[in-house]
Design a protein around this motif. Sequence first.
Motif, PDB file in Angstrom:
ATOM      1  N   LEU A  94       0.818  -1.212   0.000  1.00 24.46           N
ATOM      2  CA  LEU A  94       0.000   0.000   0.000  1.00 24.46           C
ATOM      3  C   LEU A  94       0.853   1.263   0.000  1.00 24.46           C
ATOM      4  CD1 LEU A  94      -2.634  -1.202   2.607  1.00 24.46           C
ATOM      5  CD2 LEU A  94      -3.089  -0.769   0.187  1.00 24.46           C
ATOM      6  N   GLY A  95       1.967   1.208   0.723  1.00 28.93           N
ATOM      7  CA  GLY A  95       2.847   2.365   0.787  1.00 28.93           C
ATOM      8  C   GLY A  95       2.654   3.180   2.053  1.00 28.93           C
ATOM      9  N   ASN A  96       3.742   3.859   2.473  1.00 24.19           N
ATOM     10  CA  ASN A  96       3.748   4.627   3.709  1.00 24.19           C
ATOM     11  C   ASN A  96       3.263   6.047   3.556  1.00 24.19           C
ATOM     12  OD1 ASN A  96       5.977   2.500   4.227  1.00 24.19           O
ATOM     13  ND2 ASN A  96       5.470   3.382   6.235  1.00 24.19           N
TER      14      ASN A  96
ATOM     15  N   THR B  44      12.716  -2.788 -12.860  1.00 24.56           N
ATOM     16  CA  THR B  44      12.714  -4.093 -12.181  1.00 24.56           C
ATOM     17  C   THR B  44      13.372  -3.970 -10.811  1.00 24.56           C
ATOM     18  OG1 THR B  44      14.738  -4.760 -13.323  1.00 24.56           O
ATOM     19  CG2 THR B  44      12.631  -5.453 -14.305  1.00 24.56           C
ATOM     20  N   ALA B  45      13.283  -2.784 -10.229  1.00 24.78           N
ATOM     21  CA  ALA B  45      13.702  -2.548  -8.848  1.00 24.78           C
ATOM     22  C   ALA B  45      12.704  -1.559  -8.268  1.00 24.78           C
ATOM     23  CB  ALA B  45      15.117  -1.976  -8.779  1.00 24.78           C
ATOM     24  N   ALA B  46      12.639  -1.476  -6.951  1.00 22.03           N
ATOM     25  CA  ALA B  46      11.671  -0.605  -6.295  1.00 22.03           C
ATOM     26  C   ALA B  46      12.309   0.005  -5.058  1.00 22.03           C
ATOM     27  CB  ALA B  46      10.423  -1.403  -5.917  1.00 22.03           C
ATOM     28  N   VAL B  47      11.558   0.884  -4.395  1.00 23.43           N
ATOM     29  CA  VAL B  47      11.978   1.437  -3.105  1.00 23.43           C
ATOM     30  C   VAL B  47      10.823   1.243  -2.139  1.00 23.43           C
ATOM     31  CG1 VAL B  47      12.950   3.419  -1.885  1.00 23.43           C
ATOM     32  CG2 VAL B  47      13.211   3.250  -4.348  1.00 23.43           C
ATOM     33  N   THR B  48      11.139   0.779  -0.930  1.00 22.95           N
ATOM     34  CA  THR B  48      10.079   0.623   0.059  1.00 22.95           C
ATOM     35  C   THR B  48      10.631   0.962   1.431  1.00 22.95           C
ATOM     36  OG1 THR B  48       8.224  -0.831   0.680  1.00 22.95           O
ATOM     37  CG2 THR B  48      10.421  -1.804   0.750  1.00 22.95           C
ATOM     38  N   SER B  92       5.814  -2.355  -9.869  1.00 20.51           N
ATOM     39  CA  SER B  92       4.633  -1.480  -9.862  1.00 20.51           C
ATOM     40  C   SER B  92       3.854  -1.599  -8.560  1.00 20.51           C
ATOM     41  CB  SER B  92       3.722  -1.788 -11.057  1.00 20.51           C
ATOM     42  OG  SER B  92       4.169  -1.090 -12.214  1.00 20.51           O
ATOM     43  N   LEU B  93       3.857  -2.791  -7.950  1.00 24.23           N
ATOM     44  CA  LEU B  93       3.156  -2.960  -6.672  1.00 24.23           C
ATOM     45  C   LEU B  93       3.861  -2.190  -5.555  1.00 24.23           C
ATOM     46  CD1 LEU B  93       2.348  -6.778  -6.768  1.00 24.23           C
ATOM     47  CD2 LEU B  93       0.736  -4.895  -7.080  1.00 24.23           C
ATOM     48  N   LEU B  94       5.180  -2.290  -5.508  1.00 23.04           N
ATOM     49  CA  LEU B  94       5.941  -1.654  -4.429  1.00 23.04           C
ATOM     50  C   LEU B  94       6.125  -0.156  -4.680  1.00 23.04           C
ATOM     51  CD1 LEU B  94       8.635  -4.452  -4.073  1.00 23.04           C
ATOM     52  CD2 LEU B  94       6.922  -3.848  -2.335  1.00 23.04           C
ATOM     53  N   GLY B  95       6.316   0.215  -5.925  1.00 23.49           N
ATOM     54  CA  GLY B  95       6.507   1.623  -6.265  1.00 23.49           C
ATOM     55  C   GLY B  95       7.967   1.984  -6.456  1.00 23.49           C
ATOM     56  N   ASN B  96       8.187   3.021  -7.280  1.00 24.57           N
ATOM     57  CA  ASN B  96       9.541   3.438  -7.642  1.00 24.57           C
ATOM     58  C   ASN B  96      10.140   4.442  -6.680  1.00 24.57           C
ATOM     59  OD1 ASN B  96       8.368   2.602 -10.413  1.00 24.57           O
ATOM     60  ND2 ASN B  96      10.592   2.764 -10.670  1.00 24.57           N
ATOM     61  N   SER B  97       9.351   4.921  -5.732  1.00 27.97           N
ATOM     62  CA  SER B  97       9.867   5.960  -4.848  1.00 27.97           C
ATOM     63  C   SER B  97       9.185   5.911  -3.491  1.00 27.97           C
ATOM     64  CB  SER B  97       9.645   7.352  -5.471  1.00 27.97           C
ATOM     65  OG  SER B  97       8.263   7.639  -5.536  1.00 27.97           O
ATOM     66  N   GLN B 113      11.752   2.160  11.168  1.00 28.40           N
ATOM     67  CA  GLN B 113      11.701   2.276   9.708  1.00 28.40           C
ATOM     68  C   GLN B 113      13.081   2.431   9.076  1.00 28.40           C
ATOM     69  OE1 GLN B 113       8.956   5.645   9.217  1.00 28.40           O
ATOM     70  NE2 GLN B 113       7.493   4.226   8.308  1.00 28.40           N
ATOM     71  N   GLY B 114      13.303   1.658   8.033  1.00 28.66           N
ATOM     72  CA  GLY B 114      14.472   1.835   7.180  1.00 28.66           C
ATOM     73  C   GLY B 114      14.007   1.992   5.741  1.00 28.66           C
ATOM     74  N   ILE B 115      14.844   2.648   4.928  1.00 31.37           N
ATOM     75  CA  ILE B 115      14.522   2.819   3.496  1.00 31.37           C
ATOM     76  C   ILE B 115      15.297   1.755   2.725  1.00 31.37           C
ATOM     77  CG2 ILE B 115      14.604   4.389   1.524  1.00 31.37           C
ATOM     78  CD1 ILE B 115      14.701   6.707   3.583  1.00 31.37           C
TER      79      ILE B 115
END
Lengths: 135, 135, 135
Positions: A94-96, B44-48, B92-97, B113-115
């Motif tokens: 869902l995202g933060n 094909t990579a994301a940030v969460t 796309s599920l996790l998001g690019n940013s 929390q960590g990035i």
Amino acid sequence: MSSGFEVATRARVQMVDVTPEVRAALRASGVVDGLCVVFVPHTTAAVTIQENSDPDVQRDVVAALARMVPDDPPGAGYRHLEGNSPAHVKASLLGNSVAVPVEGGELALGTWQGIYLFELDGPRSRRVRVSIVSG
Amino acid sequence: MSSGFEVATRARVQMVDVTPEVRAALRASGVVDGLCVVFVPHTTAAVTIQENSDPDVQRDVVAALARMVPDDPPGAGYRHLEGNSPAHVKASLLGNSVAVPVEGGELALGTWQGIYLFELDGPRSRRVRVSIVSG
Amino acid sequence: MSSGFEVATRARVQMVDVTPEVRAALRASGVVDGLCVVFVPHTTAAVTIQENSDPDVQRDVVAALARMVPDDPPGAGYRHLEGNSPAHVKASLLGNSVAVPVEGGELALGTWQGIYLFELDGPRSRRVRVSIVSG
């Protein structure tokens, strides 16, 4: 400019409409044009934008997430011992945070959009940060 | 103000904590109040943002994503010939940013929390952009 | 600075590349360094960044989402009577916005990245907002 507020959630999984609190934070900031980011400093809660009209939409979203990330998937036990791994997974899906344009001193939300704190491992007291930058 | 760094990932799917690099970029910017966006220029990579305490949380998130987006779903073969369609879907599920408020010159992250750069089709060299705007 | 445009989608579920429209909005803003947020004011559409080269990637992403959030999951009927609950669920998974760093007056997208309006309950006329803030 940043500000914040707290939300006491009342269920294990629950969507809480925080649009009024975000609007109040925007008005207090005095920003007319820019960007408003709503952020949760938690890893088992999320923020999402969803329909604010029919509460059945929220029930369907909660139920669909539970099907996608079941509490105890067959043949693949979670390792994290706190027992809330599904909440962590859903939080990353869902995202933060959400970002909403600010136009004319108002959130540029669509007619049916509300901003929701998404409790995924409640009930708990959750913090929400509202960060507003000028355009 | 924008800056960036590179991360050499070491597995097909891997979460890499990049919080120290993001903090360094924030300090170099001198911004005290505003917003910090961490962005990957890859599909094909994301940030969460995820828990930084128990590494089992990362294993559970990786495993849950693999169940949701399996490498070879029965009866519905992927068309993209590079063989990395699941990585695209997960991105796309996790998001690019992710966006994190900046308060008092610090990232307003919660205690746990960590990035994370989320490698979904590694190992590879990945770029990360950090974009900071004043409030 | 905010601006917007409309997109007429042509299918129930469809990814529409809006990168050229976002680039035009950025140029009109004159912003050289900062952040560009693309936002949809809808709850059955989303915005995502995805590969812009092989159209099969888009087909695979659409198909994978349909498997994850099926139209009529066995034993768990949706309650929302409009019949578009899967679109709402997918919108929260994908997200209502993307944020892209602006560097040297350009979107800092990777070579293969495009910005897509993700129609989830079309065909319809959809609005897209582009919000740009200086760094």
